[in-house]
Design a protein around this motif. Structure first.
Motif, PDB file in Angstrom:
ATOM      1  N   PRO A 262       0.923  -1.135   0.078  1.00 38.04           N
ATOM      2  CA  PRO A 262      -0.003   0.113   0.075  1.00 38.04           C
ATOM      3  C   PRO A 262       0.929   1.347  -0.006  1.00 38.04           C
ATOM      4  O   PRO A 262       1.964   1.184   0.761  1.00 38.04           O
ATOM      5  N   ARG A 263       0.368   2.290  -0.801  1.00 34.82           N
ATOM      6  CA  ARG A 263       1.505   3.375  -1.099  1.00 34.82           C
ATOM      7  C   ARG A 263       0.749   4.782  -0.372  1.00 34.82           C
ATOM      8  O   ARG A 263      -0.371   4.942  -0.680  1.00 34.82           O
ATOM      9  N   ARG A 271      -9.058  -2.434  -3.730  1.00 31.64           N
ATOM     10  CA  ARG A 271      -8.272  -3.644  -3.135  1.00 31.64           C
ATOM     11  C   ARG A 271      -6.762  -3.726  -3.451  1.00 31.64           C
ATOM     12  O   ARG A 271      -6.391  -3.072  -4.347  1.00 31.64           O
ATOM     13  N   LEU A 272      -5.966  -4.232  -2.837  1.00 27.67           N
ATOM     14  CA  LEU A 272      -4.742  -4.229  -3.130  1.00 27.67           C
ATOM     15  C   LEU A 272      -4.370  -5.415  -3.872  1.00 27.67           C
ATOM     16  O   LEU A 272      -5.295  -6.372  -4.057  1.00 27.67           O
TER      17      LEU A 272
ATOM     18  N   ILE B 227      -2.399   1.421   7.361  1.00 29.18           N
ATOM     19  CA  ILE B 227      -3.288   2.268   7.880  1.00 29.18           C
ATOM     20  C   ILE B 227      -4.330   3.007   6.999  1.00 29.18           C
ATOM     21  O   ILE B 227      -5.493   3.143   7.003  1.00 29.18           O
ATOM     22  N   GLN B 228      -3.581   3.747   6.138  1.00 24.81           N
ATOM     23  CA  GLN B 228      -4.284   4.641   5.197  1.00 24.81           C
ATOM     24  C   GLN B 228      -5.105   3.752   4.237  1.00 24.81           C
ATOM     25  O   GLN B 228      -5.963   4.068   4.085  1.00 24.81           O
ATOM     26  N   HIS B 229      -4.398   2.623   3.870  1.00 26.95           N
ATOM     27  CA  HIS B 229      -5.213   1.546   3.168  1.00 26.95           C
ATOM     28  C   HIS B 229      -6.562   1.440   3.473  1.00 26.95           C
ATOM     29  O   HIS B 229      -7.659   1.063   2.774  1.00 26.95           O
ATOM     30  N   ILE B 230      -6.580   0.915   4.886  1.00 25.75           N
ATOM     31  CA  ILE B 230      -7.497   0.134   5.435  1.00 25.75           C
ATOM     32  C   ILE B 230      -8.583   0.945   6.246  1.00 25.75           C
ATOM     33  O   ILE B 230      -9.766   0.621   6.011  1.00 25.75           O
ATOM     34  N   ALA B 266       8.386  10.272   7.411  1.00 21.56           N
ATOM     35  CA  ALA B 266       9.409   9.150   7.716  1.00 21.56           C
ATOM     36  C   ALA B 266       9.280   7.962   7.183  1.00 21.56           C
ATOM     37  O   ALA B 266      10.015   7.023   6.880  1.00 21.56           O
ATOM     38  N   VAL B 267       7.815   7.918   6.487  1.00 18.64           N
ATOM     39  CA  VAL B 267       7.756   6.360   5.944  1.00 18.64           C
ATOM     40  C   VAL B 267       8.351   6.489   4.440  1.00 18.64           C
ATOM     41  O   VAL B 267       8.200   7.293   3.882  1.00 18.64           O
ATOM     42  N   PRO B 268       9.040   5.314   4.150  1.00 15.99           N
ATOM     43  CA  PRO B 268       9.644   5.261   3.139  1.00 15.99           C
ATOM     44  C   PRO B 268       8.879   4.894   1.970  1.00 15.99           C
ATOM     45  O   PRO B 268       7.898   4.030   2.245  1.00 15.99           O
ATOM     46  N   ILE B 269       8.784   5.700   0.734  1.00 15.31           N
ATOM     47  CA  ILE B 269       7.913   5.325  -0.304  1.00 15.31           C
ATOM     48  C   ILE B 269       8.616   4.508  -1.425  1.00 15.31           C
ATOM     49  O   ILE B 269       9.773   4.830  -1.841  1.00 15.31           O
TER      50      ILE B 269
END
Lengths: 330, 337
Positions: A262-263, A271-272, B227-230, B266-269
């Motif tokens: 997830p980005r 959905r991923l 967290i952002q995804h879900i 701080a989150v690596p992308i």
């Protein structure tokens, strides 16, 4: 194509004999590391990242482990031909190592000073007093406040991030040419991870140390590596520069891996993407592409033989049957 | 979000663990303020993400909500019932609606029980206590149904946890949580111990169940991208306090609190192009120990934008519009009473 190669691994094979069969943890891994380069080794657990590096340091417990083939050249020396004594000079001296868990890799019974001085005296042939001065210098360099006082503390008196700083100071105290960092930030929080990665990056630039960065986190790789090797089931499936791997991943596994994270910077998807199935059991793996049961492009050919290496330009190598025509055409 | 019914409401929740000294006669000499007065709500079918560094009280919050710790102060309402003052019977009944999924799929499954028995255990317990009226045959059917639902073959029923991989074990954990048909699942770092390719499988699985069963989640993780995804809404915790809470998109686009900004940066992308051009806010120092009472902003020690005012009082969590709440004097002047 690459200058000043200091570490060269050729066809490394490390197997473990277990009751269930032979575990081919590393099965023909080759890569080169040049001076000042940061090389990322990415893969999931059990893909052989750590075992490759323990093999380079000849730290594989034997039995059950055994190096079945291949060569590791450090400068012009072949590491597997060295005596234990010569090896001990390289370990911690010419090649430094940082482990994942800073709590278990420091001795809880000894003061930081004892542990650091021991290493420096052993490799640098200096007096204890000078070694301590050097140790304080190093602790200062990695950003431990009041290093002069804190050097006499025990490991439990430091926080996780601080302990990892101590480990880095220790690994770099003998001016190694190569630093192997085995998941150095996996046990740390994101804000501390950012501190530590920045530290490794700036120190390696300053001291000209080449770094092998072992990680499962693609974000960490993207942030600090020059070149990337992707490992799956004991082999390197794709090699390339950092930009190439992320902009144009060729192996279906690399593609899947990049898509399934997830980005933060991309709009939210419903959905991923996910790679179905489980990573393979590396016990008695048949001679086939180990990724084919999970691969969406799997062909009949994939079940019968391991794909050859296909080269794209100077820097890219992919092991996948999808690109085999290109090899044949040449 | 406003039109959804509130399922879980937490008000001024506080969990202080006593620090004791003395060999025979224990004396309380202090307290670890793991959770220090937090309030939030979770609506029906909604996912609230709780994010923060280790030691910030995320897991303690979940455990207090489930009444595994008795909170020192504050209240937890599940559908209007205050669980903190409820009788044992009522808590038992409430647990039918509220189940947990734990972080470590290796430690959270009993190694001496088969997968089938693990998933059936909640049903067996509630049957024994007389809450649930269900026959043994139905239990077996239900377990098999659940296993297929989470993507495990029902023929694995008699296998032991060590015969499964990490991802499969977490599927067993999810099936066990679903067995009683809960309304809300408290998921405490359910994907942190898993590999990337397996992590996305479990995240999708959880999302599917939410859609199908209109489940709510209190989803705890330290990984902001996950967290952002879900999540629909996110609460950022630091040292036992909520620093900022907002809709997930809003929080990522317009973080207000300096701590949220630092966390996000701080989150690596996984994109070298972006990584090279990114400005990273590197926080100095570590998270302080939560054993002292604080009269300043909790983030004061590490904040890159601190002012004199921040040392004098604790900023309150104030709504800045659209449900975006922040506890920071940069954005308002309200102190905690």
């Amino acid at each position: 194509m690459k200058k000043d190669i200091i570490l060269k691994v050729e066809g490394l094979k490390t197997y473990f004999n277990t009751d269930e069969g032979v575990v081919k943890a590393v099965d023909g891994v080759s890569f080169e590391l040049s001076k000042g380069e940061t090389l990322g080794l990415v893969g999931e657990s059990g893909s052989g990242k750590s075992v490759s590096n323990l093999s380079i340091m000849s730290l594989i417990p034997s039995p059950p482990g055994k190096i079945m083939g291949g060569k590791v050249l450090f400068g012009d020396k072949s590491i597997f031909d060295l005596s234990e004594e010569e090896m001990r000079n390289i370990r911690g001296g010419k090649i430094g190592m940082i482990f994942q868990d800073p709590m278990t890799s420091l001795n809880p019974f000894l003061r930081i000073s004892t542990q650091m001085v021991e290493t420096i005296v052993l490799h640098k042939k200096v007096s204890k007093h000078e070694a301590k001065k050097r140790a304080i210098e190093m602790l200062d360099l990695v950003g431990i406040p009041k290093a002069y006082d804190r050097i006499n503390d025990y490991p439990h008196q430091f926080s996780g991030g601080m302990r990892q700083r101590v480990m880095i100071a220790m690994a770099l105290s003998c001016d190694p040419e190569v630093l192997i960092a085995d998941e150095p930030t996996s046990a740390l929080d994101v804000t501390i991870q950012a501190q530590i990665l920045e530290l490794i990056q700036s120190l390696s630039k300053k001291l000209g140390t080449a770094v092998i960065m072992i990680t499962h986190d693609l974000g960490v790789v993207a942030g600090m590596c020059d070149n990337v090797n992707v490992m799956y089931a004991g082999r390197i499936v794709e090699k390339g520069t950092n930009d190439e791997i992320f902009a144009d991943p060729k192996h279906p596994y690399t593609q899947g891996l990049i898509k399934s994270v997830p980005r933060l910077d991309k709009p939210k998807q419903k959905r991923l993407y996910s790679i179905e199935g489980q990573p393979p059991n590396v016990i008695d793996l048949p001679e086939c592409c180990p990724f084919f049961p999970r691969c969406e492009f799997a062909m009949d050919k994939c079940k019968t033989a391991y794909p050859p290496v296909t080269k794209f330009g100077d820097t890219r190598e992919v092991s996948c049957w999808l690109y085999e025509e290109k090899t044949r055409g040449e | 979000m406003e039109n959804k019914k509130t399922l879980l409401e937490v008000k001024d929740l506080q969990m202080h663990f006593p620090i004791e000294s003395g060999v025979i006669i224990k004396k309380k000499v202090g307290a670890i303020r793991a959770v220090d007065g937090i309030s939030f709500e979770v609506g029906e079918g909604e996912t609230l993400g709780l994010v923060g560094e280790s030691g910030c009280g995320k897991s303690t919050t979940a455990r207090c909500v489930a009444q595994l710790h008795k909170p020192t102060a504050g209240s937890v309402f599940l559908e209007g019932n205050n669980l903190c003052t409820a009788s044992k019977e009522d808590i038992l009944r409430a647990r039918m609606d509220m189940q947990m999924v734990f972080q470590d799929p290796y430690a959270s499954l009993n190694p001496r029980m088969t997968a089938g028995n693990i998933i059936a255990e909640p049903l067996q317990i509630f049957k024994k206590r007389g809450v649930l009226n269900i026959g043994q045959k139905e239990i077996v059917e239900k377990v098999e149904g659940l296993m297929e639902k989470v993507g495990l073959s029902r023929f694995f029923r008699n296998r032991y946890p060590h015969e499964f991989s990490g991802g499969q074990r977490q599927r067993i954990g999810v099936a066990r949580a679903l067995a009683l048909g809960p309304k809300i699942i408290l998921a405490d770092e359910p994907v942190s111990a898993l590999d990337v390719s397996i992590q996305s499988q479990i995240l999708n699985l959880l999302a599917d169940f939410q859609q199908e069963l209109n489940l709510s989640y209190l989803f705890i993780a330290h990984d902001l991208a996950v967290i952002q995804h879900i999540s629909d809404r996110i609460a950022v915790m630091y040292l036992g306090k909520i620093m900022e809470t907002a809709d997930s998109l809003d929080l990522y686009k317009h973080p207000l609190h300096p701590y949220t900004e630092a966390l996000l940066s701080a989150v690596p992308i996984p994109d070298p192009e972006i990584e090279r051009n990114r400005h990273r806010i590197i926080l100095t120092g570590d998270v302080p120990s939560p054993d002292t009472e604080r009269h300043s902003c909790y983030f004061y020690d590490r904040c890159p934008k601190k002012m004199d005012k921040c040392a004098k009082s604790v900023p309150a969590l104030v709504d800045m519009g659209g449900g975006h709440k922040v506890a920071c004097f940069l954005h308002h002047a309200v102190s905690e009473s």
